[in-house]
Design a protein around this motif. Structure first.
Motif, short mmCIF file in Angstrom:
data_model
loop_
_atom_site.label_atom_id
_atom_site.label_comp_id
_atom_site.label_asym_id
_atom_site.label_seq_id
_atom_site.Cartn_x
_atom_site.Cartn_y
_atom_site.Cartn_z
N PRO A 191 0.83 -1.21 0.00
CA PRO A 191 0.00 0.00 0.00
C PRO A 191 0.87 1.26 0.00
O PRO A 191 1.87 1.35 0.71
N ALA A 192 0.44 2.24 -0.77
CA ALA A 192 1.17 3.52 -0.82
C ALA A 192 1.20 4.18 0.55
O ALA A 192 2.16 4.88 0.90
N GLU A 193 0.16 3.94 1.35
CA GLU A 193 0.09 4.56 2.68
C GLU A 193 1.21 4.07 3.59
O GLU A 193 1.67 4.81 4.48
N ILE A 194 1.66 2.83 3.41
CA ILE A 194 2.78 2.31 4.20
C ILE A 194 4.07 3.01 3.81
O ILE A 194 4.92 3.32 4.66
N LEU A 195 4.23 3.30 2.53
CA LEU A 195 5.40 4.05 2.08
C LEU A 195 5.40 5.46 2.66
O LEU A 195 6.45 6.00 3.03
N VAL A 196 4.21 6.05 2.76
CA VAL A 196 4.08 7.38 3.36
C VAL A 196 4.51 7.33 4.82
O VAL A 196 5.23 8.22 5.31
N LEU A 197 4.10 6.28 5.54
CA LEU A 197 4.45 6.17 6.96
C LEU A 197 5.96 5.95 7.13
O LEU A 197 6.57 6.55 8.03
N GLU A 198 6.56 5.14 6.29
CA GLU A 198 8.02 4.95 6.36
C GLU A 198 8.73 6.28 6.14
O GLU A 198 9.69 6.61 6.83
N LYS A 199 8.24 7.06 5.17
CA LYS A 199 8.82 8.38 4.91
C LYS A 199 8.63 9.31 6.11
O LYS A 199 9.54 10.05 6.48
#
Length: 631
Positions: free
Chosen positions: A171-179
């Motif tokens: 999910p793109a949202e997980i990438l946002v959280l990692e960022k």
């Protein structure tokens, strides 16, 4: 027991239940809420699981529910009427006319009630963070609340569903959280902590990496409260975990060295994340833990090669297990923590930013050169001019002297001058609504605040059901107190973001809904095909969001750019009585044009619209009224 307070009102907590799979209760909002209940050791709510038409796995629930929580299973038809109009989770006080709905509102309420029941649990209250604002901003305007409350839980549910049939997509949202975890932490005592970190780095000769440091220092609490070894742990870890222990680390008594005191702010090292909101364990960590755990379970099972893309998330997942009571709570809720390998932190510039929103370049452009006149001229050339609809009854007024005291805004905490102006504003809205309303109609007062509009309407229209929707708890409690004094039986109170209200209604009202809140009210009414009477406010706060782009109407889109529309919004706020008359006039014209765009957009969707100036004009600098009726 000493220090324990008994709750004076009986409260029911309603949670959706669709199914249970591999130790996870769906929807994830229910898993999150049950985790918090267990973490807080909260037994003051009567918990009801509400079955959907497709609920399965009920017999396996005992494997993933804490034995300490008594749960009743009911059907949706058994919900109190007020709850049937809201998204779950929801909490209702008996009698059933005050409801709190939506994940963030409900979780914050659980924390508050747990602390009130046992004030010795100060660590529970600290979950609400600095100034008690964790996840307080509504999801419609806060990207962070939206990420935690809505988009990540939903994205993980879809990810888990997809993983049962085929290799899932990250999910793109997980990438946002990692960022997000890679961004520097900002806290209220930022400068002091960064200078302490500089001192630590100078003494060590190197800058420690938080993810590596954690593995080296072996800070394994596992439900204990021993101190972190200050010689091996990073400053962030020491600050974070000192708050979670009984004996907090005392501040150093010695003055900082000169090179630390005199260092420029730009030369100070940034603070690294310990938890998702920064240095301290908060409600946001509890919300994300069940989501990220189930995400990592699938990653380790089916996409283990992808784990290296989330070193900060993996480090956070390991670190959160060291928080006192987290492992015990996880075990009670059927979560078996994974042991993840140490991962190397890498930068990834391709990850999406939490701050990415439509037209962000234009939004952040501060140069509004030329003022509003060129924009207004451009509209005039297209035949778009300032022309208000006539007021239907400019001299009409409620007989305030004969009404019960609790109906009047004078009962609120405001000066007599302000109370008079509020009465004048109410005269305008009440006249329009009472002329539209029919017996049996449902009227919703959005962004109701202390209930000035809703309480008058409920009193004047006893055959109508009036619902007050407000995100601020204290405002709604004040409104309920006034309603109780009046003995009103046709009024509901819902503390929630307006998108969690799912009921049908006939008329929507909003007095001075701030910025895009007015647009959200209009949108909610249009979707329900309800009439609306709104008085906008705070035009300067209008900007593109995940739901709205400005200008809104096709006519304005063809004429103005986003930047030009923002010029109108900026100058529409310049209507204060202290300003020169000519400037106020331009502000009023800009205000009308912004509202005309809203009106045209509603007309394009099948509404008859009037933009009216309230009377007397002195009742408020923000005195426009947008009245919409479905054709």
């Amino acid at each position: 027991m000493k220090g324990i307070k008994k709750s004076l009102t009986e409260e029911y907590l309603y949670l959706d239940f669709s199914h249970q799979k591999e130790g996870c209760i769906f929807p994830l909002h229910t898993s999150i809420t049950l985790f918090l209940l267990s973490y807080c050791d909260c037994k003051i709510f009567k918990v009801c699981l509400v079955l959907t038409g497709e609920s399965t796995g009920i017999s396996l629930l005992k494997n993933v529910l804490s034995e300490d929580v008594e749960i009743q299973i009911i059907s949706r038809q058994e919900l109190p009427p007020i709850v049937q109009n809201c998204c779950l989770p929801a909490v209702v006080e008996r009698p059933d006319n005050f409801c709190r709905a939506g994940l963030a509102v409900v979780l914050r309420h659980i924390i508050q009630k747990s602390y009130e029941a046992d004030p010795s649990k100060k660590e529970i209250l600290e979950l609400l963070g600095f100034k008690k604002t964790c996840l307080k901003a509504c999801a419609e305007v806060s990207q962070w609340t939206r990420l935690c409350e809505l988009t990540i839980p939903l994205a993980i549910e879809n990810f888990l569903k997809e993983s049962s049939d085929q290799p899932p997509t990250i999910p793109a949202e997980i990438l946002v959280l990692e960022k997000k975890l890679s961004e520097p932490v900002r806290v209220h005592n930022d400068d002091k902590l960064r200078r302490q970190k500089l001192k630590q780095q100078k003494a060590a000769g190197v800058r420690p990496s938080l993810a590596k440091e954690e593995t080296k220092s072996k800070v394994h609490r596992q439900e204990t409260s021993e101190e972190v070894d200050s010689s091996s742990a990073s400053l962030e870890l020491r600050v974070a975990f000192s708050k979670l222990t009984v004996h907090e680390e005392s501040a150093p008594a010695n003055r900082e060295p000169a090179h630390v005191r005199k260092a420029k702010a730009s030369d100070l090292p940034p603070l690294d994340h310990v938890f998702v909101e920064g240095l301290y364990f908060t409600l946001a960590d509890i919300v994300l833990l069940p989501c990220i755990h189930h995400f990592l379970v699938i990653i380790c099972k089916k996409l283990s090669e992808k784990l290296v893309e989330f070193p900060l998330l993996a480090a956070w997942y390991q670190r959160i297990q060291e928080v006192p009571r987290v492992k015990t709570t996880a075990s009670q809720c059927g979560i078996q923590f994974l042991n993840l390998p140490e991962l190397q932190t890498t930068s990834n510039e391709q990850q999406p930013s939490l701050d990415e929103v439509p037209c962000v370049e234009e939004q952040n452009d501060p140069s509004f050169i030329g003022g509003p006149r060129p924009t207004m001229t451009k509209l005039m050339e297209k035949g778009i001019e300032v022309m208000f609809s006539p007021h239907p009854c400019p001299t009409w007024t409620l007989d305030w002297d004969t009404l019960p005291a609790a109906v009047s805004p004078k009962e609120g905490k405001m000066s007599s001058d302000r109370a008079l102006r509020k009465q004048q504003q109410l005269n305008n809205l009440v006249y329009v609504v009472t002329n539209q309303a029919k017996p049996g109609d449902r009227i919703v007062d959005f962004c109701s605040g202390g209930g000035h509009v809703g309480i008058v309407l409920a009193h004047m229209l006893p055959s109508c059901q009036v619902t007050l929707i407000e995100n601020k708890e204290l405002s709604l409690i004040r409104a309920k107190k006034r309603s109780d004094e009046l003995g009103l039986s046709n009024i509901w109170f819902i503390q929630a973001n307006m998108e969690y209200f799912t009921g049908t209604f006939n008329i929507g009202v909003a007095l001075h809904a701030c910025g895009v809140a007015t647009d959200m009210v209009i949108e909610h009414c249009i979707k329900t095909r309800a009439s609306f009477v709104t008085c906008p406010c705070c035009y300067g706060f209008i900007q593109n969001t995940s739901k709205f782009n400005f200008p809104k109407s096709e006519q304005f889109k063809k004429t103005l750019s986003y930047k030009e529309h923002m010029i109108l919004c900026r100058f529409a706020d310049q209507t204060a009585v202290q300003l020169p008359p000519q400037r106020r006039l331009i502000g009023k014209q800009c205000m009308f044009l912004v509202d005309l765009d809203r009106a045209r957009a509603a007309e394009e969707r099948g509404y008859s619209i009037q933009v009216i100036s309230m009377e007397p004009e002195s009742c408020s600098p923000k005195n426009n009224m947008i009245v919409g009726v479905p054709i």
